[in-house]
Design an enzyme around this catalytic site. Structure first.
Site, PDB file in Angstrom:
ATOM      1  N   LYS A   1      30.194  40.286  33.582  1.00  0.00           N
ATOM      2  CA  LYS A   1      30.069  41.895  33.929  1.00  0.00           C
ATOM      3  C   LYS A   1      28.596  41.516  34.262  1.00  0.00           C
ATOM      4  O   LYS A   1      28.126  41.987  35.402  1.00  0.00           O
ATOM      5  CB  LYS A   1      30.665  42.916  33.998  1.00  0.00           C
ATOM      6  CG  LYS A   1      31.967  42.982  34.177  1.00  0.00           C
ATOM      7  CD  LYS A   1      32.527  44.065  33.972  1.00  0.00           C
ATOM      8  CE  LYS A   1      34.460  44.236  34.602  1.00  0.00           C
ATOM      9  NZ  LYS A   1      35.248  44.855  33.512  1.00  0.00           N
TER      10      LYS A   1
ATOM     11  N   LYS B   1      40.966  41.758  42.399  1.00  0.00           N
ATOM     12  CA  LYS B   1      40.889  42.932  42.979  1.00  0.00           C
ATOM     13  C   LYS B   1      39.217  42.579  44.251  1.00  0.00           C
ATOM     14  O   LYS B   1      38.647  43.547  44.581  1.00  0.00           O
ATOM     15  CB  LYS B   1      40.823  44.359  42.835  1.00  0.00           C
ATOM     16  CG  LYS B   1      40.387  45.067  41.484  1.00  0.00           C
ATOM     17  CD  LYS B   1      41.039  46.395  41.427  1.00  0.00           C
ATOM     18  CE  LYS B   1      41.701  47.074  39.761  1.00  0.00           C
ATOM     19  NZ  LYS B   1      41.467  46.611  38.830  1.00  0.00           N
TER      20      LYS B   1
ATOM     21  N   LYS C   1      39.662  34.491  37.658  1.00  0.00           N
ATOM     22  CA  LYS C   1      41.232  34.669  37.728  1.00  0.00           C
ATOM     23  C   LYS C   1      41.141  35.528  39.439  1.00  0.00           C
ATOM     24  O   LYS C   1      40.412  35.660  39.896  1.00  0.00           O
ATOM     25  CB  LYS C   1      41.238  35.714  36.764  1.00  0.00           C
ATOM     26  CG  LYS C   1      42.037  37.385  36.612  1.00  0.00           C
ATOM     27  CD  LYS C   1      41.892  37.586  35.826  1.00  0.00           C
ATOM     28  CE  LYS C   1      40.919  39.049  35.953  1.00  0.00           C
ATOM     29  NZ  LYS C   1      40.441  40.251  35.229  1.00  0.00           N
TER      30      LYS C   1
END
Ligand code: TYM
Length: 330
Positions: A113, A198, A195
């Site tokens: 992140k 969203k 992965k």
């Protein structure tokens, strides 16, 4: 015998994908008969990434409706929003004081992140897993149904529970993750090494739970496979393997049974039938979702009532914790 407890949460940070559904959410309603279940909309986790406030508000209510649409019964399970129960933040603070910088800086999701958000490397991203540990430990959860990407966070949660128990005295249940064999890690349709997420900017890389039939069929048709052209389930064909995993999760068939069905063919018929299978699997959820999301009064009522039920359990744990660490309580 007393029922064991289950806790899980999902971030309302965008449209949910079939990764979220197959890796975690589909199990939530199945667990509610046997366990005391707490399912949370973790809005406080979401603001570690920049959000548009009005969208976050809408996405939070939408996730609540989706939880119910997938079969979670708000009279059985406790279904609530994290920010409505302040004990999450209160326990997270205490857990911060027994969390080590070194361990938190090794968290894979934290590293990912901060590299994806160079302009917003906020402290919340760093202590994100501590808040997650607080979510779980607050309810003395025995089991936590999650996708495999959350495994490391669960290990940290277990460490913190044990560390607190050893430092003070036994207080927390040490929780175990429940990670499905198939569906625990659904990959992007455009890059089978990443992965399905969203937050992916490429909408064709994910199938969203609320996608319509045409979009689902089109995305699967265009999903990246390989030029080998043989129908197999093996690591050398990760794109096809991912599609077979999705097929397996929606049909209940094992991967080798699916290979048996399509062996000797190219991928055309398989992809077409997979599209229909996924669209039909999601349709009843979408229909229920549309009804529930339209009824804002009902959703408001659920939020309020369930936050009270969650607070009741959360306060019990927090009082114990405050006492053990030495906070004066008149
Ligand atoms: P989140 O919101 O990213 O994802 C929600 C759930 O979906 C699973 N998942 C997947 N499973 C399979 N394949 C995928 N491609 C995939 N993508 C996501 C996740 O593993 C998760 O179970 N940190 C958590 C939210 C959280 C939480 C908690 C979870 C906060 N507190 C306490 C459990 C317990 C998260 O970001 O999930």
């Amino acid at each position: 015998m007393e029922k064991k407890t289950v806790f899980s949460g999902v971030q309302p940070s965008g449209d949910l994908t079939i990764g979220n559904y197959l890796g975690a959410i589909q199990y939530f309603s199945r667990l509610q008969e046997e366990y005391n279940c707490y399912y949370c909309v973790v809005d406080m986790h979401s603001i570690t990434i920049n959000q548009v406030p009005a969208e976050l508000r809408k996405n939070s209510l939408s996730l609540m409706a989706l939880y119910i649409a997938t079969g979670i019964d708000p009279d059985k399970s406790v279904l609530y929003m994290q920010s409505h129960v302040p004990e999450h933040a209160q326990l997270a603070w205490v857990l911060n004081t027994i969390s080590y910088m070194g361990q938190l800086s090794r968290m894979t999701q934290y590293k990912e992140k901060i590299s994806k958000n160079p302009d917003n490397q906020n402290v919340g991203l760093f202590t994100y897993p501590v808040l997650m540990a607080a979510d779980i430990l607050l309810y003395q959860a025995d089991f936590v149904p999650v996708g495999s990407d959350q495994k490391q966070h669960l290990e940290l949660t277990r460490d913190l529970a044990e560390r607190f128990n050893n430092k003070y005295s036994p207080t927390f249940v040490v929780p175990e993750p429940l990670i499905p064999d198939s569906g625990g890690r659904i990959m992007s349709l455009k890059d089978p090494s990443a992965k399905m997420s969203k937050s992916d900017e490429d909408e064709s890389a994910s199938i969203y739970i609320l996608d319509n039939t045409d979009a689902i069929i089109r995305k699967i048709k265009r999903a990246v496979t390989d030029s080998i052209g043989e129908f197999n389930y093996r690591d050398e064909q990760p794109g096809l393997m991912n599609l077979i995993n999705i097929y397996s999760s929606f049909s209940g068939l094992k991967p080798d049974e699916i290979v048996g069905r399509y062996e000797g063919e190219n991928y055309g018929r398989f992809k077409e039938e997979l599209g229909i299978l996924v669209a039909e699997g999601l349709k009843p959820i979408q229909e229920r979702y549309n009804e529930i999301f339209a009824d804002k009064e009902y959703l408001q009522k659920i939020c309020k009532q369930n936050a009270e039920r969650a607070s009741y359990a959360a306060q019990k744990t927090l009082r114990k914790v405050y006492k053990k660490v030495g906070f004066y309580q008149p």
